[in-house]
Design an enzyme around this catalytic site. Structure first.
Site, PDB file in Angstrom:
ATOM      1  N   ARG A  32       0.852  -1.293  -0.168  1.00 20.72           N
ATOM      2  CA  ARG A  32      -0.103  -0.149  -0.139  1.00 20.72           C
ATOM      3  C   ARG A  32       0.943   1.333   0.060  1.00 20.72           C
ATOM      4  O   ARG A  32       1.790   1.412   0.752  1.00 20.72           O
ATOM      5  CB  ARG A  32      -0.871  -0.109   1.321  1.00 20.72           C
ATOM      6  CG  ARG A  32      -1.994  -1.205   1.432  1.00 20.72           C
ATOM      7  CD  ARG A  32      -3.112  -0.923   2.210  1.00 20.72           C
ATOM      8  NE  ARG A  32      -3.555  -2.088   2.224  1.00 20.72           N
ATOM      9  CZ  ARG A  32      -4.778  -2.846   1.348  1.00 20.72           C
ATOM     10  NH1 ARG A  32      -4.820  -2.011  -0.005  1.00 20.72           N
ATOM     11  NH2 ARG A  32      -5.024  -3.897   1.444  1.00 20.72           N
ATOM     12  N   ASP A  33       0.316   2.407  -0.681  1.00 26.00           N
ATOM     13  CA  ASP A  33       1.162   3.603  -0.813  1.00 26.00           C
ATOM     14  C   ASP A  33       0.984   4.043   0.483  1.00 26.00           C
ATOM     15  O   ASP A  33       0.121   4.187   1.301  1.00 26.00           O
ATOM     16  CB  ASP A  33       0.442   4.557  -1.890  1.00 26.00           C
ATOM     17  CG  ASP A  33       1.293   5.556  -2.156  1.00 26.00           C
ATOM     18  OD1 ASP A  33       1.839   5.705  -3.289  1.00 26.00           O
ATOM     19  OD2 ASP A  33       1.418   6.401  -1.363  1.00 26.00           O
ATOM     20  N   ASN A  91       3.388   6.825 -13.573  1.00 21.19           N
ATOM     21  CA  ASN A  91       4.368   8.136 -13.712  1.00 21.19           C
ATOM     22  C   ASN A  91       5.643   7.893 -14.156  1.00 21.19           C
ATOM     23  O   ASN A  91       6.137   6.937 -13.856  1.00 21.19           O
ATOM     24  CB  ASN A  91       4.331   9.127 -12.266  1.00 21.19           C
ATOM     25  CG  ASN A  91       3.037   9.518 -11.850  1.00 21.19           C
ATOM     26  OD1 ASN A  91       1.850   9.785 -12.622  1.00 21.19           O
ATOM     27  ND2 ASN A  91       2.677   9.118 -10.579  1.00 21.19           N
ATOM     28  N   GLU A  99       8.201  10.483  -8.489  1.00 18.38           N
ATOM     29  CA  GLU A  99       8.790  10.801  -7.542  1.00 18.38           C
ATOM     30  C   GLU A  99      10.060   9.573  -7.310  1.00 18.38           C
ATOM     31  O   GLU A  99      11.348   9.958  -6.789  1.00 18.38           O
ATOM     32  CB  GLU A  99       8.058  11.057  -6.368  1.00 18.38           C
ATOM     33  CG  GLU A  99       7.206  12.261  -6.347  1.00 18.38           C
ATOM     34  CD  GLU A  99       6.170  12.157  -5.003  1.00 18.38           C
ATOM     35  OE1 GLU A  99       6.292  11.677  -4.094  1.00 18.38           O
ATOM     36  OE2 GLU A  99       5.254  13.068  -5.276  1.00 18.38           O
ATOM     37  N   HIS A 104       6.786   1.670 -11.016  1.00 21.16           N
ATOM     38  CA  HIS A 104       5.771   1.264 -10.301  1.00 21.16           C
ATOM     39  C   HIS A 104       4.451   1.435 -10.862  1.00 21.16           C
ATOM     40  O   HIS A 104       4.347   2.770 -11.658  1.00 21.16           O
ATOM     41  CB  HIS A 104       5.884   1.578  -9.016  1.00 21.16           C
ATOM     42  CG  HIS A 104       5.969   3.119  -8.752  1.00 21.16           C
ATOM     43  ND1 HIS A 104       7.232   3.745  -9.036  1.00 21.16           N
ATOM     44  CD2 HIS A 104       5.116   4.248  -8.511  1.00 21.16           C
ATOM     45  CE1 HIS A 104       7.053   4.977  -8.976  1.00 21.16           C
ATOM     46  NE2 HIS A 104       5.884   5.281  -8.691  1.00 21.16           N
TER      47      HIS A 104
HETATM   48  P1  DGP Z   1       5.483   8.506  -8.009  1.00 20.89           P
HETATM   49  O1  DGP Z   1       5.114   9.852  -7.867  1.00 20.89           O
HETATM   50  O2  DGP Z   1       4.593   7.668  -9.151  1.00 20.89           O
HETATM   51  O3  DGP Z   1       6.887   7.927  -8.201  1.00 20.89           O
HETATM   52  O4  DGP Z   1       5.070   7.677  -6.647  1.00 20.89           O
HETATM   53  C1  DGP Z   1       5.686   7.417  -5.668  1.00 20.89           C
HETATM   54  C2  DGP Z   1       4.582   6.911  -4.497  1.00 20.89           C
HETATM   55  O5  DGP Z   1       5.599   6.107  -3.538  1.00 20.89           O
HETATM   56  C3  DGP Z   1       3.871   7.918  -3.987  1.00 20.89           C
HETATM   57  O6  DGP Z   1       2.789   7.938  -3.902  1.00 20.89           O
HETATM   58  C4  DGP Z   1       4.547   7.662  -2.230  1.00 20.89           C
HETATM   59  C5  DGP Z   1       5.117   6.262  -2.236  1.00 20.89           C
HETATM   60  N1  DGP Z   1       5.973   5.810  -1.300  1.00 20.89           N
HETATM   61  C6  DGP Z   1       7.111   6.745  -1.318  1.00 20.89           C
HETATM   62  N2  DGP Z   1       8.230   6.232  -0.076  1.00 20.89           N
HETATM   63  C7  DGP Z   1       7.168   5.356   0.087  1.00 20.89           C
HETATM   64  C8  DGP Z   1       7.342   4.160   1.375  1.00 20.89           C
HETATM   65  O7  DGP Z   1       8.540   4.362   2.026  1.00 20.89           O
HETATM   66  N3  DGP Z   1       6.575   3.330   1.577  1.00 20.89           N
HETATM   67  C9  DGP Z   1       5.346   3.168   0.853  1.00 20.89           C
HETATM   68  N4  DGP Z   1       4.579   2.258   1.325  1.00 20.89           N
HETATM   69  N5  DGP Z   1       5.030   4.018  -0.204  1.00 20.89           N
HETATM   70  C10 DGP Z   1       6.058   5.087  -0.505  1.00 20.89           C
END
Ligand code: DGP
Length: 120
Positions: A32-33, A91, A99, A104
């Site tokens: 999960r995000d 993205n 980011e 992913h």
């Molecule tokens: P993007 O912008 O597409 O690169 O999305 C990266 C996503 O990763 C963002 O929605 C937040 C998530 N994310 C970043 N760090 C962590 C983490 O340490 N754990 C989890 N579960 N999600 C994370």
């Protein structure tokens, strides 16, 4: 562009940062995000070192690609998203707002998700 071994998802894959896996197999991790944008917000990542959907689609093996998309289907089914629908986002790069430079997919659902793009 070369793969950055210090990105957050590389650290998760090495076990240096914790995550609560929904799927963890030879080729794929899903979790999960950390900042969910919808009631269901799952990230599906390949275990291989791929930067983006372009990198993965161009270079991953057939086995990796199949495993990845089977995992996507499993999450959609396990999270009961089929009936009401969902959105999948990849993205990429600066204009795409990526980011974390490890490929992913975001799988989002559980409520109406509004218009496809909001340029904020
Ligand atoms: P993007 O912008 O597409 O690169 O999305 C990266 C996503 O990763 C963002 O929605 C937040 C998530 N994310 C970043 N760090 C962590 C983490 O340490 N754990 C989890 N579960 N999600 C994370």
């Amino acid at each position: 562009m070369t793969y950055d071994n210090n990105n957050i998802f590389a650290k998760i894959l090495r076990g240096e940062i914790p995550c609560d896996p929904l799927i963890d197999n030879d080729h794929v991790l899903a979790f999960r995000d950390i900042t969910p944008q919808a009631p269901v917000h799952v990230l599906v990542i390949p275990k291989g070192s791929y930067i983006s959907i372009e990198d993965f689609s161009a270079k991953a093996t057939s086995e990796e690609i199949t495993a990845f998309h089977r995992a996507v289907a499993q999450i959609i089914q396990d999270e009961n998203l089929s009936a009401m629908g969902f959105r999948v986002i990849a993205n990429a790069g600066a204009h795409g707002g990526q980011e974390v430079p490890h490929y992913h997919l975001h799988i989002l659902g559980g409520e109406p998700l509004g218009s496809m793009l909001a340029k904020t």
